[in-house]
Design a protein around this motif. Structure first.
Motif, PDB file in Angstrom:
ATOM      1  N   UNK A  41       0.826  -1.208   0.000  1.00 42.41           N
ATOM      2  CA  UNK A  41       0.000   0.000   0.000  1.00 42.41           C
ATOM      3  C   UNK A  41       0.860   1.257   0.000  1.00 42.41           C
ATOM      4  N   UNK A  42       1.919   1.266   0.782  1.00 40.71           N
ATOM      5  CA  UNK A  42       2.762   2.452   0.844  1.00 40.71           C
ATOM      6  C   UNK A  42       3.653   2.634  -0.363  1.00 40.71           C
ATOM      7  N   UNK A  43       4.049   1.535  -1.016  1.00 44.41           N
ATOM      8  CA  UNK A  43       4.984   1.637  -2.140  1.00 44.41           C
ATOM      9  C   UNK A  43       4.268   1.954  -3.449  1.00 44.41           C
ATOM     10  N   UNK A  44       3.182   1.248  -3.738  1.00 43.58           N
ATOM     11  CA  UNK A  44       2.501   1.439  -5.013  1.00 43.58           C
ATOM     12  C   UNK A  44       1.528   2.619  -4.993  1.00 43.58           C
ATOM     13  N   UNK A  45       0.937   2.900  -3.823  1.00 43.73           N
ATOM     14  CA  UNK A  45      -0.062   3.960  -3.675  1.00 43.73           C
ATOM     15  C   UNK A  45      -1.189   3.774  -4.696  1.00 43.73           C
ATOM     16  N   UNK A  46      -1.919   4.798  -5.017  1.00 46.40           N
ATOM     17  CA  UNK A  46      -2.949   4.720  -6.025  1.00 46.40           C
ATOM     18  C   UNK A  46      -4.058   3.732  -5.708  1.00 46.40           C
ATOM     19  N   UNK A  47      -4.453   2.955  -6.721  1.00 47.33           N
ATOM     20  CA  UNK A  47      -5.550   2.011  -6.545  1.00 47.33           C
ATOM     21  C   UNK A  47      -5.199   0.874  -5.586  1.00 47.33           C
ATOM     22  N   UNK A  48      -3.943   0.455  -5.612  1.00 42.12           N
ATOM     23  CA  UNK A  48      -3.528  -0.602  -4.684  1.00 42.12           C
ATOM     24  C   UNK A  48      -3.702  -0.139  -3.240  1.00 42.12           C
ATOM     25  N   UNK A  49      -3.303   1.077  -2.977  1.00 39.81           N
ATOM     26  CA  UNK A  49      -3.464   1.633  -1.628  1.00 39.81           C
ATOM     27  C   UNK A  49      -4.939   1.751  -1.263  1.00 39.81           C
ATOM     28  N   UNK A  50      -5.764   2.165  -2.207  1.00 36.52           N
ATOM     29  CA  UNK A  50      -7.196   2.304  -1.918  1.00 36.52           C
ATOM     30  C   UNK A  50      -7.840   0.962  -1.587  1.00 36.52           C
ATOM     31  N   UNK A  51      -7.497  -0.071  -2.344  1.00 34.80           N
ATOM     32  CA  UNK A  51      -8.077  -1.397  -2.095  1.00 34.80           C
ATOM     33  C   UNK A  51      -7.648  -1.937  -0.734  1.00 34.80           C
ATOM     34  N   UNK A  52      -6.366  -1.794  -0.421  1.00 32.11           N
ATOM     35  CA  UNK A  52      -5.872  -2.321   0.858  1.00 32.11           C
ATOM     36  C   UNK A  52      -6.465  -1.529   2.016  1.00 32.11           C
ATOM     37  N   UNK A  53      -6.569  -0.225   1.883  1.00 27.17           N
ATOM     38  CA  UNK A  53      -7.202   0.559   2.947  1.00 27.17           C
ATOM     39  C   UNK A  53      -8.663   0.158   3.136  1.00 27.17           C
ATOM     40  N   UNK A  54      -9.344  -0.131   2.050  1.00 29.75           N
ATOM     41  CA  UNK A  54     -10.744  -0.561   2.155  1.00 29.75           C
ATOM     42  C   UNK A  54     -10.833  -1.895   2.899  1.00 29.75           C
ATOM     43  N   UNK A  55      -9.865  -2.791   2.638  1.00 28.66           N
ATOM     44  CA  UNK A  55      -9.890  -4.111   3.285  1.00 28.66           C
ATOM     45  C   UNK A  55      -9.721  -3.975   4.796  1.00 28.66           C
ATOM     46  N   UNK A  56      -8.655  -3.273   5.240  1.00 31.96           N
ATOM     47  CA  UNK A  56      -8.447  -3.244   6.689  1.00 31.96           C
ATOM     48  C   UNK A  56      -9.385  -2.261   7.385  1.00 31.96           C
ATOM     49  N   UNK A  57      -9.935  -1.292   6.668  1.00 30.83           N
ATOM     50  CA  UNK A  57     -10.956  -0.441   7.284  1.00 30.83           C
ATOM     51  C   UNK A  57     -12.239  -1.230   7.529  1.00 30.83           C
ATOM     52  N   UNK A  58     -12.600  -2.065   6.555  1.00 23.27           N
ATOM     53  CA  UNK A  58     -13.773  -2.927   6.742  1.00 23.27           C
ATOM     54  C   UNK A  58     -13.550  -3.923   7.863  1.00 23.27           C
ATOM     55  N   UNK A  59     -12.333  -4.482   7.937  1.00 25.10           N
ATOM     56  CA  UNK A  59     -12.028  -5.462   8.974  1.00 25.10           C
ATOM     57  C   UNK A  59     -12.099  -4.854  10.361  1.00 25.10           C
ATOM     58  N   UNK A  60     -11.572  -3.650  10.507  1.00 26.65           N
ATOM     59  CA  UNK A  60     -11.601  -3.008  11.820  1.00 26.65           C
ATOM     60  C   UNK A  60     -12.982  -2.468  12.182  1.00 26.65           C
ATOM     61  N   UNK A  61     -13.878  -2.365  11.200  1.00 30.03           N
ATOM     62  CA  UNK A  61     -15.235  -1.911  11.501  1.00 30.03           C
ATOM     63  C   UNK A  61     -16.086  -2.997  12.143  1.00 30.03           C
ATOM     64  N   UNK A  62     -15.702  -4.245  11.971  1.00 28.48           N
ATOM     65  CA  UNK A  62     -16.428  -5.362  12.585  1.00 28.48           C
ATOM     66  C   UNK A  62     -15.987  -5.487  14.036  1.00 28.48           C
ATOM     67  N   UNK A  63     -16.900  -5.611  14.989  1.00 27.77           N
ATOM     68  CA  UNK A  63     -16.489  -5.809  16.393  1.00 27.77           C
ATOM     69  C   UNK A  63     -15.578  -7.026  16.527  1.00 27.77           C
ATOM     70  N   UNK A  64     -14.430  -6.821  17.143  1.00 28.77           N
ATOM     71  CA  UNK A  64     -13.428  -7.874  17.198  1.00 28.77           C
ATOM     72  C   UNK A  64     -13.897  -9.121  17.923  1.00 28.77           C
ATOM     73  N   UNK A  65     -14.595  -8.931  19.036  1.00 29.99           N
ATOM     74  CA  UNK A  65     -15.034 -10.090  19.814  1.00 29.99           C
ATOM     75  C   UNK A  65     -16.033 -10.922  19.021  1.00 29.99           C
ATOM     76  N   UNK A  66     -16.937 -10.264  18.275  1.00 30.01           N
ATOM     77  CA  UNK A  66     -17.921 -11.005  17.485  1.00 30.01           C
ATOM     78  C   UNK A  66     -17.254 -11.764  16.345  1.00 30.01           C
ATOM     79  N   UNK A  67     -16.278 -11.142  15.692  1.00 32.13           N
ATOM     80  CA  UNK A  67     -15.580 -11.800  14.598  1.00 32.13           C
ATOM     81  C   UNK A  67     -14.803 -13.015  15.103  1.00 32.13           C
ATOM     82  N   UNK A  68     -14.111 -12.849  16.221  1.00 39.28           N
ATOM     83  CA  UNK A  68     -13.345 -13.967  16.776  1.00 39.28           C
ATOM     84  C   UNK A  68     -14.279 -15.063  17.267  1.00 39.28           C
TER      85      UNK A  68
END
Length: 490
Positions: free
Chosen positions: A279-306
């Motif tokens: 994400x940091x090296x390529x930036x652009x669309x690659x960075x946007x996709x990766x940010x979307x992935x971990x933003x979605x992951x952190x939006x889910x309550x951790x205890x419920x996901x686990x």
């Protein structure tokens, strides 16, 4: 001969020890790494914490050497079918696993089970039962099956405890003096006399705070000697609901805490490194996709996901009982998969840090020069970016360790942690939930888990702070090495 068994977590522990040894060899060949670790070694609090952590790691490694004992011929004959005449019987092993730590604890009362609760250093149970006395059934506190059997009368308990306590303190002092003599002999080569060698480590003239380390080591030795002296015939911290010794449970829970803290951290490294650097090296669309992935992951309550992942894992284990030959193998697989689940759901924080640092590093001159000379992206990320990110990885690993140990206690308290047959601090705290509400209160189970968990987490945090100060360029502190005093004769 016993049959050695390698569980999933055992293999990880041995691989981790091998990785630490290989890293130590790399440190010897790198001047920058030596300078950073010498800064850690000159920090008194960090080295005292390292002594405590070394004791915990030693217990964890001993508890990871598992084997199945060979059953005696009489017991083996009862578990095997009759073979053909003249055929040599195949060896039959016990269905229960033992470890090297179990063999050491078997010399004391720690490995022996009572019926139910008993207070620390007690001779009778904590709860009443119906016993037959002179042909009549009465309610009384029955005598423990193993504790204090050598006493002629219960009135001799106080005198016997005092005597064993004295012997434990004397043994601890003898071990402390022996360790001080060993340190003096190790410094004898760089000194001109025995007194000068003693002053080298006592005053810290060699640059390493040997005196605080020796004091911490002496305190640990004294506590261990007292516990062994009293544990020879008493339950030092009492017993729990099923009659297991609380101190034995605490010692067995150390391995679980270490595995969860280290294996989970290792499991989160691959996705965090791959996504963060990309994400940091390529930036652009690659960075946007990766940010979307971990933003979605952190939006889910951790205890419920686990909890959802743990329940699906438990369904698989329950539907495939033929995969496990022992109960310990089944519980170990759940522990191993739990660590992987925690790692694969908790890599987003480290990924953010690596992405931010990579965005800064990709603009530096040596990276721009490598790209101008036609060096491939994979080679730039592997040879130029990754080595300059390892200080963040190392700092995050040691900082995440203590948090993951505490997180396991929370998950076990909620019932979605380790298998109930696996000793852990979270299981002990969960059992103490009802014990603290009793009248009279049963407090020793929670106290044992609290003391050991506090010692482990506090020492890990102190050691992590020193590593952060030494490896983080933004907070690195350079401490001048103390100059050795000249000998008075010169």
């Amino acid at each position: 001969m016993p049959k050695f068994v390698f569980l999933w977590t055992d293999i990880f522990v041995f691989c981790l020890v091998l990785a630490v040894l290989l890293y130590a060899l790399r440190v010897r060949r790198s001047a920058s790494l030596q300078s950073a670790w010498k800064s850690v070694a000159r920090t008194p609090s960090a080295m005292c914490a390292a002594v405590v952590l070394a004791g915990f790691v030693s217990l964890g490694v001993l508890d990871s050497i598992h084997y199945r004992p060979l059953l005696p011929p009489v017991e083996a004959a009862g578990q095997t079918a009759a073979g053909q005449a003249g055929a040599a019987p195949a060896p039959v092993y016990s269905p229960t696993l033992r470890s090297a730590l179990d063999d050491l604890l078997s010399l004391t009362q720690l490995a022996k089970r009572e019926n139910t609760y008993s207070a620390p250093l007690a001779l009778r149970q904590f709860t009443k039962e119906t016993v037959v006395t002179n042909g009549q059934a009465v309610r009384d506190y029955p005598r423990l099956k193993h504790a204090g059997l050598h006493l002629r009368a219960e009135a001799d308990r106080g005198r016997d405890i005092s005597r064993r306590l004295s012997w434990g303190i004397l043994a601890g002092l003898a071990a402390c003096l022996a360790s001080a003599l060993l340190l003096t002999l190790l410094h004898r080569r760089r000194a001109e006399g025995f007194r000068h060698a003693w002053l080298l480590w006592w005053r810290g003239e060699s640059g390493i705070p040997w005196r605080p380390m020796w004091i911490t080591f002496s305190m640990v030795l004294a506590l261990a000697a007292v516990a062994l002296a009293l544990g020879g015939n008493y339950h030092v911290l009492g017993t729990d609901r099923t009659g297991n010794d609380v101190l034995w449970q605490c010692l067995k829970s150390i391995r679980t805490a270490l595995v969860i803290g280290t294996l989970t951290t290792v499991a989160m490294l691959p996705p965090a490194l791959a996504f963060g650097i990309a994400a940091g090296y390529f930036k652009g669309k690659v960075d946007d996709v990766i940010q979307y992935i971990y933003t979605t992951l952190t939006s889910i309550p951790g205890v419920l996901l686990i909890a959802a992942c743990v329940l699906m894992m438990q369904v698989y284990i329950d539907n495939n009982p033929d995969l496990f030959d022992t109960v310990a193998a089944r519980a170990d697989l759940r522990l191993f998969l739990l660590c992987l689940i925690l790692g694969l759901t908790g890599w987003a924080g480290l990924c953010r840090l690596l992405r931010a640092e990579t965005l800064k590093l990709r603009e530096l001159e040596y990276v721009q020069a490598a790209r101008a000379f036609g060096v491939g992206h994979w080679r730039i990320m592997r040879r130029h970016l990754l080595p300059n990110l390892m200080h963040i990885v190392l700092i995050t690993m040691v900082l995440e360790f203590s948090g993951l140990v505490l997180y396991e206690a929370i998950l076990s308290y909620l019932g979605i942690g380790v298998d109930p047959s696996t000793p852990s601090f979270g299981t002990m705290i969960d059992m103490a939930r009802l014990e603290m509400s009793r009248d009279p209160m049963i407090w020793w189970n929670l106290l044992g888990a609290f003391v050991f968990l506090l010692a482990l987490v506090l020492s890990a945090n102190i050691f992590a702070d020193a590593i952060q100060d030494a490896f983080d360029p933004r907070t690195r502190r350079f401490r001048p090495r103390r100059l050795a005093l000249k000998d008075s004769a010169s």
